[in-house]
Design a protein around this motif. Structure first.
Motif, PDB file in Angstrom:
ATOM      1  N   THR A 167      12.103   6.542  -2.450  1.00 56.11           N
ATOM      2  CA  THR A 167      11.322   5.359  -2.801  1.00 56.11           C
ATOM      3  C   THR A 167      10.604   5.532  -4.133  1.00 56.11           C
ATOM      4  N   THR A 168      10.379   4.415  -4.769  1.00 51.49           N
ATOM      5  CA  THR A 168       9.549   4.425  -5.969  1.00 51.49           C
ATOM      6  C   THR A 168       8.096   4.488  -5.536  1.00 51.49           C
ATOM      7  N   GLU A 169       7.371   5.409  -6.064  1.00 54.15           N
ATOM      8  CA  GLU A 169       5.985   5.518  -5.640  1.00 54.15           C
ATOM      9  C   GLU A 169       5.155   4.395  -6.240  1.00 54.15           C
ATOM     10  N   SER A 170       4.405   3.720  -5.397  1.00 52.70           N
ATOM     11  CA  SER A 170       3.554   2.640  -5.861  1.00 52.70           C
ATOM     12  C   SER A 170       2.451   3.201  -6.741  1.00 52.70           C
TER      13      SER A 170
ATOM     14  N   PRO B 240      -3.442  11.063   9.527  1.00 55.46           N
ATOM     15  CA  PRO B 240      -2.621  12.252   9.282  1.00 55.46           C
ATOM     16  C   PRO B 240      -1.192  12.027   9.788  1.00 55.46           C
TER      17      PRO B 240
ATOM     18  N   ILE C 276       0.825  -1.221   0.000  1.00 56.02           N
ATOM     19  CA  ILE C 276       0.000   0.000   0.000  1.00 56.02           C
ATOM     20  C   ILE C 276       0.850   1.258   0.000  1.00 56.02           C
TER      21      ILE C 276
ATOM     22  N   GLY D 164       4.087   1.480  -0.876  1.00 56.41           N
ATOM     23  CA  GLY D 164       5.162   1.549  -1.862  1.00 56.41           C
ATOM     24  C   GLY D 164       6.540   1.496  -1.224  1.00 56.41           C
TER      25      GLY D 164
ATOM     26  N   PHE E 107       3.430  19.693  11.189  1.00 59.57           N
ATOM     27  CA  PHE E 107       2.427  19.076  10.341  1.00 59.57           C
ATOM     28  C   PHE E 107       1.056  19.690  10.496  1.00 59.57           C
TER      29      PHE E 107
ATOM     30  N   GLN F 159       4.319   8.472   3.517  1.00 61.28           N
ATOM     31  CA  GLN F 159       3.798   7.270   2.853  1.00 61.28           C
ATOM     32  C   GLN F 159       3.212   6.289   3.855  1.00 61.28           C
TER      33      GLN F 159
ATOM     34  N   THR G  91      -0.389   2.028  -7.046  1.00 60.96           N
ATOM     35  CA  THR G  91      -1.707   1.915  -6.426  1.00 60.96           C
ATOM     36  C   THR G  91      -1.980   3.028  -5.414  1.00 60.96           C
ATOM     37  N   THR G  92      -0.959   3.481  -4.723  1.00 67.26           N
ATOM     38  CA  THR G  92      -1.219   4.404  -3.623  1.00 67.26           C
ATOM     39  C   THR G  92      -0.125   5.441  -3.460  1.00 67.26           C
ATOM     40  N   ALA G  93      -0.113   6.432  -4.329  1.00 60.44           N
ATOM     41  CA  ALA G  93       0.793   7.540  -4.107  1.00 60.44           C
ATOM     42  C   ALA G  93       0.228   8.381  -2.975  1.00 60.44           C
ATOM     43  N   PRO G  94       1.082   8.772  -2.005  1.00 58.62           N
ATOM     44  CA  PRO G  94       0.550   9.684  -1.004  1.00 58.62           C
ATOM     45  C   PRO G  94       0.246  10.999  -1.684  1.00 58.62           C
ATOM     46  N   PRO G  95      -0.562  11.831  -1.066  1.00 57.70           N
ATOM     47  CA  PRO G  95      -0.838  13.133  -1.647  1.00 57.70           C
ATOM     48  C   PRO G  95       0.457  13.873  -1.893  1.00 57.70           C
TER      49      PRO G  95
ATOM     50  N   TRP H 159      -4.077  16.763  12.302  1.00 55.78           N
ATOM     51  CA  TRP H 159      -3.145  17.608  11.571  1.00 55.78           C
ATOM     52  C   TRP H 159      -3.257  17.276  10.102  1.00 55.78           C
TER      53      TRP H 159
ATOM     54  N   THR I  25       3.631  14.911  -2.031  1.00 60.51           N
ATOM     55  CA  THR I  25       4.676  14.974  -1.013  1.00 60.51           C
ATOM     56  C   THR I  25       5.498  16.243  -1.130  1.00 60.51           C
TER      57      THR I  25
ATOM     58  N   LEU J  95       3.766  18.909   0.642  1.00 57.65           N
ATOM     59  CA  LEU J  95       3.928  18.780   2.096  1.00 57.65           C
ATOM     60  C   LEU J  95       5.302  19.274   2.530  1.00 57.65           C
ATOM     61  N   LEU J  96       6.321  18.913   1.756  1.00 57.28           N
ATOM     62  CA  LEU J  96       7.676  19.363   2.069  1.00 57.28           C
ATOM     63  C   LEU J  96       7.778  20.883   2.014  1.00 57.28           C
TER      64      LEU J  96
ATOM     65  N   VAL K 159       5.987  22.329   5.131  1.00 54.17           N
ATOM     66  CA  VAL K 159       6.840  22.204   6.314  1.00 54.17           C
ATOM     67  C   VAL K 159       7.978  23.215   6.246  1.00 54.17           C
TER      68      VAL K 159
ATOM     69  N   PHE L 196      11.032  12.280   5.892  1.00 57.28           N
ATOM     70  CA  PHE L 196       9.702  12.849   5.903  1.00 57.28           C
ATOM     71  C   PHE L 196       8.796  12.153   4.890  1.00 57.28           C
TER      72      PHE L 196
ATOM     73  N   HIS M  70      -0.113   7.587   4.997  1.00 58.49           N
ATOM     74  CA  HIS M  70      -1.107   7.384   3.945  1.00 58.49           C
ATOM     75  C   HIS M  70      -1.568   5.932   3.933  1.00 58.49           C
TER      76      HIS M  70
END
Lengths: 201, 201
Positions: free
Chosen positions: B2-5, A74, A41, A43, B79, A66, B7-11, B201, B13, B16-17, B20, A61, A69
DNA sequence: TAACTCACATAACTATAGTGAAGATTTAGA
DNA sequence: TCTAAATCTTCACTATAGTTATGTGAGTTA
């Protein structure tokens, strides 16, 4: 890995890593997921998830994002502290007065603390505002979110200069970073509960 | 990285960086610190602090912890989300009923929402509990911290089986993860404000 | 104008986070 | 009890975070 400065080592980082790791593992197990499933899930590799859970990795981070997620939470949830409260109850007769103004005072607002102390997530105050009282000279701005419920009387609450007139039973909620002040332009005392919840972990 | 999967890329990133990073820079400037000063306090290089502030680095947990320590804030503060509220006011006459029990109902507790919605940091409810009402059959447990203020009447609040009897003007605050329930063992209706602040958060 | 200082950003290199594959342990079923 | 499958951990390597040294730009001073 950075060299820790002799002047300012953060508190036990390895303890923080272990705490976060324990949270990840317990959340994963609560959801009935295997390492393989969470790995799929998120990755991320099973290896790094395993190491993070055991506090043996120092995740970036992005890796934390990930994981969050994948666990459907959160990011900040990883950093939640457990707070131990003392007695949870504050009696009407035992409230802490916050501003040395008693109920018998004339012309000044009375502030009493409704929460056991000021260290919790929630800080609540009972505030009695006499007619004519006006805090516009010193607007408040602080962190968190603020909520107010009018128990009796009326008052005007100003958010960034916008006036909201509130009466018994009304309530208002806003980010406390917004400059705010209040005023009792009416004939009778206004009694209200004010609650602030800082963003605190 | 990491390679983003698929199926489930986080929003986003990188967003977010950047968020922050903006927080770190604004907090640093609020404290009147230069990069060099923050670098010295944290034990991190100026270079990495600069890159983090501009969203160009993906800091590890330990690096974030050092930054937090240098800025004298809890780690989770990075966060925090900015929440935009709609109208901040909820009128007594326009409260949202939470459980399809009206004030005219007999024998059931009435729950009305005092905050504009349920998405904020603070969620507040006005709850009217009739005599004999008892929620012990279904104890509550949820995340966050909870506060209750008794406006009128009396009720008993149970935290993990420990009974706290509250009357008008009393209040109570506790971690909502504690199994809790309440009971009106008295002759009159109890009206109270309940506030929950989730760790969000 | 040139030289200097300060604050921040960049580049090349070192240290470490994250990976894929293999190994070890645990669990479930016969 | 044994065995196979499931789950988790370890290892050697690859990718990247963090460092040191240097560069850039703005402001000040002589």
């Amino acid at each position: 890995m950075t060299t820790e400065s002799s002047t300012t080592a953060p508190p036990a980082t390895s303890e923080l890593l272990a705490t976060v790791g324990n949270k990840v593992r317990s959340m994963r197990k609560e959801k009935g997921m295997t390492l393989a499933k969470l790995s799929e899930i998120t990755g991320l590799s099973q290896a790094i998830v395993s190491q993070i859970e055991r506090g043996m990795a120092n995740p970036s981070f992005t890796t934390l994002a990930q994981l969050a997620h994948g666990l459907d939470i959160p990011v900040g949830r990883f950093f939640i502290g457990q707070e131990q409260s003392k007695s949870p109850v504050v009696r009407r007769s035992a409230r802490r007065n916050l501003n040395n103004v008693t109920r018998e005072s004339v012309g000044e607002a009375v502030h009493e603390l409704l929460t056991p102390d000021r260290d919790g997530t929630i800080e609540a105050q009972w505030i009695s505002t006499p007619p004519g009282h006006d805090t516009s000279a010193t607007p408040f701005t602080h962190s968190g979110e603020e909520f107010c419920y009018i128990i009796s009387g009326r008052k005007d609450v100003y958010l960034d200069g916008v006036c909201y007139s509130l009466e018994k039973g009304d309530s208002i909620t806003y980010p406390a970073e917004t400059p705010h002040w209040y005023k009792n332009s009416y004939e009778e005392v206004c009694v209200a509960i004010w609650v602030n919840a800082p963003h605190k972990w």
